[in-house]
Design an enzyme around this catalytic site. Structure first.
Site, short mmCIF file in Angstrom:
data_model
loop_
_atom_site.label_atom_id
_atom_site.label_comp_id
_atom_site.label_asym_id
_atom_site.label_seq_id
_atom_site.Cartn_x
_atom_site.Cartn_y
_atom_site.Cartn_z
N ALA A 40 0.86 -1.18 0.00
CA ALA A 40 0.00 0.00 0.00
C ALA A 40 0.89 1.23 0.00
O ALA A 40 1.91 1.26 0.69
CB ALA A 40 -0.91 0.01 1.22
N CYS A 41 0.51 2.23 -0.76
CA CYS A 41 1.35 3.43 -0.85
C CYS A 41 1.48 4.14 0.48
O CYS A 41 2.45 4.87 0.71
CB CYS A 41 0.81 4.37 -1.91
SG CYS A 41 -0.90 4.89 -1.64
N THR A 42 0.51 3.95 1.38
CA THR A 42 0.55 4.61 2.69
C THR A 42 0.99 3.67 3.81
O THR A 42 0.88 4.02 4.99
CB THR A 42 -0.84 5.19 3.03
OG1 THR A 42 -1.82 4.15 2.92
CG2 THR A 42 -1.21 6.33 2.09
#
Length: 243
Positions: A40-42
């Site tokens: 996940a990018c976060t």
């Protein structure tokens, strides 16, 4: 002159202060770093923890990591699925090896899982690395896998400095009982998404989303009113009613 809207990843930190609820901190980091297999990018990939509580925190995080059930994500009870492909899986192992060569210590996970049904996918155990320094590659480059690097710092100011020391700034979180420091953190952290006593992943769809520095084009936000602005063109009309 076409408009562009981009989200380009990050190296998301979670700061754990000495006054934090360490059980909560370990839970949040495990969910944010190992949920979605870290893809996940976060996702949390750096934990910046004050040294007086670092050993306790690492112990609690390691317990969480070892307890995670890895397998087919469609099966009830499974908490972490596979890497998206073999290349991503090997990339995860590659980063772990580089980190160890640079002086980091692997205290948990980082092993291939291939028994039974797991032989048909790209599975691994969630990894925790300690003795990580801010200059290490594992502390600077996005792995995009279930690999968490723990960095010890002396105090709050050093934690902010380490967190802001990269050229990306997508999501960032802090775990603390001190609301004064939490508010200072929200002002000083260089990130587009700021979480306080929450996981770095997960977004309210009605709220603007996007990063700063090289995590974004730093123009229009995704989601919320900012997303509507991206698809809008403002026209200013002047009208004289006296004619």
């Amino acid at each position: 002159m076409a408009r562009a809207q981009m989200e380009m990843g990050g190296k998301n930190p979670t700061i754990v202060l000495a006054d934090a609820d360490l059980d909560l901190a370990a839970t949040l980091v495990a969910r944010a770093g190992f949920g979605l297999t870290g893809q996940a990018c976060t996702a949390t990939s750096r934990v910046i923890v004050e040294k007086p509580v670092a050993a306790q925190f690492i112990e609690k995080l390691t317990v969480k990591a070892r307890a995670l059930k890895v397998g087919n994500g469609l099966v009830p009870g499974v908490e972490m699925g596979p890497a998206v492909n073999e290349q991503e899986l090997e990339g995860n192992f590659g980063y772990i090896k580089v980190a160890q060569k640079e002086g980091a210590r692997l205290v948990c996970g980082g092993e291939r899982l291939s028994d039974g049904e797991l032989a048909h996918g790209w599975f691994m155990t969630p990894a925790v690395l300690t003795d990580v320094k801010p200059a290490h590659r594992i502390a600077r480059e996005e792995v995009f896998g279930p690999v968490i690097a723990v960095i010890g710092v002396e105090n709050f100011d050093e934690a902010i400095s380490v967190a802001n020391g990269l050229d990306v700034g997508l999501s960032a979180s802090i775990v603390t009982r001190d609301m004064r420091k939490a508010m200072l953190y929200s002002e000083r952290i260089e990130a587009g998404v700021v979480k306080i006593n929450q996981i770095s992943t997960g977004l309210a769809l009605q709220a603007p989303f996007g990063g700063v520095k090289k995590s974004s084009t730093d123009s229009f936000k995704e989601q919320g009113a900012g997303a509507i602005d991206f698809y809008s063109r403002i026209k200013t009309v002047y009208l004289d009613y006296s004619v």
